[in-house]
Design an enzyme around this catalytic site. Structure first.
Site, short mmCIF file in Angstrom:
data_model
loop_
_atom_site.label_atom_id
_atom_site.label_comp_id
_atom_site.label_asym_id
_atom_site.label_seq_id
_atom_site.Cartn_x
_atom_site.Cartn_y
_atom_site.Cartn_z
CB ILE A 11 -0.93 0.04 1.24
CG1 ILE A 11 -1.76 -1.22 1.32
CG2 ILE A 11 -1.87 1.25 1.19
CD1 ILE A 11 -1.18 -2.25 2.22
CB THR A 12 2.01 3.68 -2.55
OG1 THR A 12 0.80 4.16 -3.12
CG2 THR A 12 2.62 2.59 -3.42
N GLY A 13 1.84 5.10 0.33
CA GLY A 13 1.28 6.15 1.18
C GLY A 13 0.52 5.58 2.36
N GLY A 17 -2.93 8.82 7.05
CA GLY A 17 -4.21 8.93 6.36
C GLY A 17 -4.93 7.61 6.15
CE1 TYR A 167 -5.64 14.91 -4.83
CE2 TYR A 167 -7.85 15.47 -5.58
CZ TYR A 167 -7.01 14.68 -4.81
OH TYR A 167 -7.53 13.67 -4.04
#
Ligand code: NAP
Length: 286
Positions: A11-13, A17, A167
């Site tokens: 899982i990146t990031g 969060g 974004y």
């Protein structure tokens, strides 16, 4: 949630969060979790949380604003595991709020496009052989309901920059990649879907943009885990979800010519030739 014993998930990031909660939930379900982010201290803390709950995890540090680091990350994953059943491309930078300045990545690309989209494109391509050999496997691209058509004449947003436009463009690019990749992976046992997890979750990204959070990370994590693990979605690929429901993305996502154009540009930006992307082969290592 479905038991995931014996499976490996990246899982990146996931140092913070919604990614962090997804990592913890996957660990609780029995998966070996590869936690990724830039911040080692936070990464090690997530690993410890997963281990304290009886799971197995490891931390891989990488700054996804550098393509060289994306390549190193893919190599570290390949060295560290013989299997990869779940890849969640979740790491991202938000809009930055009003007046966010234009910034560039280590490779000179517009930063939000680089981190939110190009890094995930390259990482996925480099890990495709591992995902294919681990099939059934799933790729989940954490996009957003904030989407804007790509202006191919100014992809790097050198004119009229806004963090929101950057974004939204990067998030639509993730969805276009999802549809494109699903076609390429048809019949391989590897599926790929994208989603908007939840609106204004209570995370640093949202607070940094000056927005009052309106949903919880639990809600977003549930939607991501649905795409990553739900038996009901077995074999489903190339779809975009808003939370738990299948939805329509911005119209450009359904234009085959725009997707082909984006893929060719992405291959060029990352040093992969467009016909080698199907196998994950790389043209020129950096
Ligand atoms: N929050 C929302 O309401 C919302 C809504 C729609 C979509 N999303 C999407 O959901 C995903 C997660 O958002 P979030 O709100 O959970 O964000 P967050 O709390 O800001 O967490 C972002 C994560 O990405 C990592 N990251 C940021 N820049 C990075 C870089 N250059 N290299 C490597 N890792 C990097 C951060 O780790 P380090 O600091 O350790 O690098 C952190 O783990 C994003 O893709 C976002 O666009 C969020």
């Amino acid at each position: 949630m479905t038991r995931l014993d014996g499976k490996t998930a990246l899982i990146t990031g996931s140092t913070d969060g919604v990614g962090r909660l997804v990592a913890r939930r996957l660990g609780e379900a029995g998966a070996r979790v590869l936690v990724q982010g830039r911040n080692r201290e936070r990464g090690e803390r997530v690993v410890a949380e997963i281990e304290e709950a009886g799971g197995a995890a490891g931390f891989l540090a990488a700054d996804l604003s550098s393509l060289a680091e994306v390549r190193q990350l893919a190599e570290a994953v390949r060295q560290g595991t013989g299997r990869l059943e779940i890849l969640v491309n979740n790491a991202g930078i938000g809009t930055g709020g009003a007046g966010a300045p234009r910034r560039t990545s280590a490779d000179g690309h517009e930063l939000r496009f680089a981190v939110n989209y190009v890094a995930g494109f390259l990482l996925t391509q480099l890990l495709l052989p591992l995902l294919r050999s681990s099939a059934p496997a799933r790729i989940v691209n954490v996009a957003s309901a904030g989407q804007q058509a790509i202006d191919f004449a100014d992809l790097m947003l050198t004119h009229g920059y806004s963090g929101t436009r950057a974004y939204c463009q990067s998030k639509l690019a993730q969805i276009m990649l999802t549809i494109d990749l699903a076609e390429e992976l048809r019949g391989s046992g590897v599926t790929v879907n994208a989603l908007h997890p939840a609106t204004y979750m209570d995370t640093i990204m949202v607070r940094a943009a000056g927005v009052t959070p309106r949903s919880s990370v639990e809600e977003g994590a549930l939607a991501i885990l649905n795409l990553a693990t739900s038996p009901a979605l077995e074999g489903q690929s190339g779809l975009y979800f808003n939370g738990l429901d299948e939805a329509r993305a911005e119209p450009q996502a359904y234009e085959a010519a725009a997707r082909r154009r984006l893929r060719a540009i992405s291959a060029e930006l990352t040093g992969l030739s467009s016909n080698a992307t199907a196998s994950g082969a790389q043209k020129s290592p950096s």
